[in-house]
Scaffold this active site. Structure first.
Site, PDB file in Angstrom:
ATOM      1  N   LYS A  73      -6.524  74.318  -6.629  1.00 51.64           N
ATOM      2  CA  LYS A  73      -7.578  73.665  -7.418  1.00 51.64           C
ATOM      3  C   LYS A  73      -8.863  74.520  -7.478  1.00 51.64           C
ATOM      4  CE  LYS A  73      -5.996  68.927  -6.444  1.00 51.64           C
ATOM      5  NZ  LYS A  73      -6.401  67.604  -5.868  1.00 51.64           N
ATOM      6  N   TYR A 123      -2.279  63.112 -14.111  1.00 44.90           N
ATOM      7  CA  TYR A 123      -2.974  62.130 -13.262  1.00 44.90           C
ATOM      8  C   TYR A 123      -2.939  60.720 -13.860  1.00 44.90           C
ATOM      9  CZ  TYR A 123      -4.931  65.672 -10.034  1.00 44.90           C
ATOM     10  OH  TYR A 123      -5.101  66.647  -9.072  1.00 44.90           O
ATOM     11  N   ASN A 153      -9.976  68.824  -2.598  1.00 45.74           N
ATOM     12  CA  ASN A 153      -9.055  68.942  -1.462  1.00 45.74           C
ATOM     13  C   ASN A 153      -8.063  70.106  -1.615  1.00 45.74           C
ATOM     14  OD1 ASN A 153      -7.455  67.820  -3.394  1.00 45.74           O
ATOM     15  ND2 ASN A 153      -7.263  65.824  -2.396  1.00 45.74           N
ATOM     16  N   HIS A 176      -2.984  70.613  -5.105  1.00 39.17           N
ATOM     17  CA  HIS A 176      -2.115  69.498  -5.483  1.00 39.17           C
ATOM     18  C   HIS A 176      -0.701  69.847  -5.051  1.00 39.17           C
ATOM     19  CE1 HIS A 176       0.143  66.591  -7.868  1.00 39.17           C
ATOM     20  NE2 HIS A 176       0.940  67.616  -8.176  1.00 39.17           N
ATOM     21  N   GLU A 208       6.843  67.514 -12.953  1.00 34.00           N
ATOM     22  CA  GLU A 208       5.625  68.334 -12.887  1.00 34.00           C
ATOM     23  C   GLU A 208       5.934  69.809 -13.087  1.00 34.00           C
ATOM     24  OE1 GLU A 208       3.543  67.236  -9.283  1.00 34.00           O
ATOM     25  OE2 GLU A 208       3.086  65.240 -10.061  1.00 34.00           O
TER      26      GLU A 208
HETATM   27  P1  IDP Z   1      -2.765  63.511  -3.658  1.00 32.44           P
HETATM   28  O1  IDP Z   1      -3.352  64.722  -4.345  1.00 32.44           O
HETATM   29  O2  IDP Z   1      -2.935  63.565  -2.177  1.00 32.44           O
HETATM   30  O3  IDP Z   1      -1.342  63.241  -4.073  1.00 32.44           O
HETATM   31  P2  IDP Z   1      -3.568  61.289  -5.394  1.00 32.44           P
HETATM   32  O4  IDP Z   1      -3.801  59.886  -4.910  1.00 32.44           O
HETATM   33  O5  IDP Z   1      -2.351  61.530  -6.204  1.00 32.44           O
HETATM   34  O6  IDP Z   1      -3.641  62.242  -4.110  1.00 32.44           O
HETATM   35  O7  IDP Z   1      -4.862  61.704  -6.223  1.00 32.44           O
HETATM   36  C1  IDP Z   1      -4.870  62.876  -6.997  1.00 32.44           C
HETATM   37  C2  IDP Z   1      -6.182  63.615  -6.784  1.00 32.44           C
HETATM   38  O8  IDP Z   1      -7.258  62.820  -7.264  1.00 32.44           O
HETATM   39  C3  IDP Z   1      -6.537  63.886  -5.312  1.00 32.44           C
HETATM   40  O9  IDP Z   1      -5.893  65.022  -4.781  1.00 32.44           O
HETATM   41  C4  IDP Z   1      -8.032  64.083  -5.427  1.00 32.44           C
HETATM   42  O10 IDP Z   1      -8.365  65.383  -5.921  1.00 32.44           O
HETATM   43  C5  IDP Z   1      -8.404  63.026  -6.459  1.00 32.44           C
HETATM   44  N1  IDP Z   1      -8.767  61.751  -5.823  1.00 32.44           N
HETATM   45  C6  IDP Z   1      -7.941  60.818  -5.296  1.00 32.44           C
HETATM   46  N2  IDP Z   1      -8.618  59.763  -4.803  1.00 32.44           N
HETATM   47  C7  IDP Z   1      -9.921  60.027  -5.046  1.00 32.44           C
HETATM   48  C8  IDP Z   1     -11.142  59.303  -4.780  1.00 32.44           C
HETATM   49  O11 IDP Z   1     -11.151  58.212  -4.211  1.00 32.44           O
HETATM   50  N3  IDP Z   1     -12.302  59.904  -5.166  1.00 32.44           N
HETATM   51  C9  IDP Z   1     -12.341  61.115  -5.790  1.00 32.44           C
HETATM   52  N4  IDP Z   1     -11.235  61.813  -6.068  1.00 32.44           N
HETATM   53  C10 IDP Z   1     -10.031  61.285  -5.700  1.00 32.44           C
HETATM   54 MG    MG Z   2      -0.592  62.686  -5.917  1.00 27.64          MG
END
Ligand code: IDP
Ligand code: MG
Length: 154
Positions: A9, A49, A112, A115, A126
């Site tokens: 990312k 997403y 974070n 992905h 994907e």
């Molecule tokens: P993951 O990447 O661990 O699978 P997902 O729930 O699929 O998590 O969410 C996709 C991405 O959306 C996360 O990696 C993060 O970058 C962003 N994200 C998820 N939850 C939040 C939030 O509560 N606040 C801001 N960004 C979020």
């Molecule tokens: Mg996810």
């Protein structure tokens, strides 16, 4: 043999963590079958997403994911979808396990670092979303017989 999608990312691109992250997957014994730098747009992000597109943080996330190019990669291995999720760590990086990529390199829920596909079904979709068939490489990797035991190799 499974394949899974990884996106490096914008935070990792800006923080010069690309080599470090790719290194983690290589050292684990995963086989890179595709790798490229790309710019994402609204359409592909909305598809990727869908499960969070209605959240209040989504517009900011979308803007941020388009703030720089990302690296898309596909890696291959036995049960690799689960392995890559373990190496990735949980979404909220500041609580992610030390030793995981998010646990070692990030402090944020949104920023974070990477992905990783979360299920075999999503991984198949994907990989198709980000790579054309001719961008995915089938080749022999000589370390295969040292990464897996004889009983595992098919
Ligand atoms: P993951 O990447 O661990 O699978 P997902 O729930 O699929 O998590 O969410 C996709 C991405 O959306 C996360 O990696 C993060 O970058 C962003 N994200 C998820 N939850 C939040 C939030 O509560 N606040 C801001 N960004 C979020
Ligand atoms: Mg996810």
């Amino acid at each position: 043999m499974e394949r899974t999608l990884i996106l490096i990312k914008p935070d990792a691109i800006q923080r010069s963590l690309v080599g470090e992250i790719i290194n983690r997957f290589e050292r684990k014994g995963l086989k890179i079958v595709a790798l490229k730098m790309i710019s994402l747009d609204e359409a592909i992000l909305r598809e990727h997403y869908t499960h969070i597109a209605d959240k209040n943080f989504y517009p900011g996330l979308e803007k941020w994911m388009m703030s720089s190019p990302v690296i898309a990669m596909c890696v291959e291995g036995y049960e690799v979808v689960n392995t890559v999720r373990l190496l990735t760590g949980i979404t909220k990086a500041r609580s992610a396990e030390a030793g995981s990529i998010r646990g070692d390199f990030a402090m944020s829920v949104s920023c974070n670092v990477i992905h990783a596909s979360d299920s075999i079904e999503n991984a198949i979709q994907e990989v198709k979303r980000f790579f054309k068939p001719d961008e995915l490489f089938d080749y022999q990797k000589s370390e295969f017989e040292h990464v897996y035991g004889e009983d595992e190799r098919t």
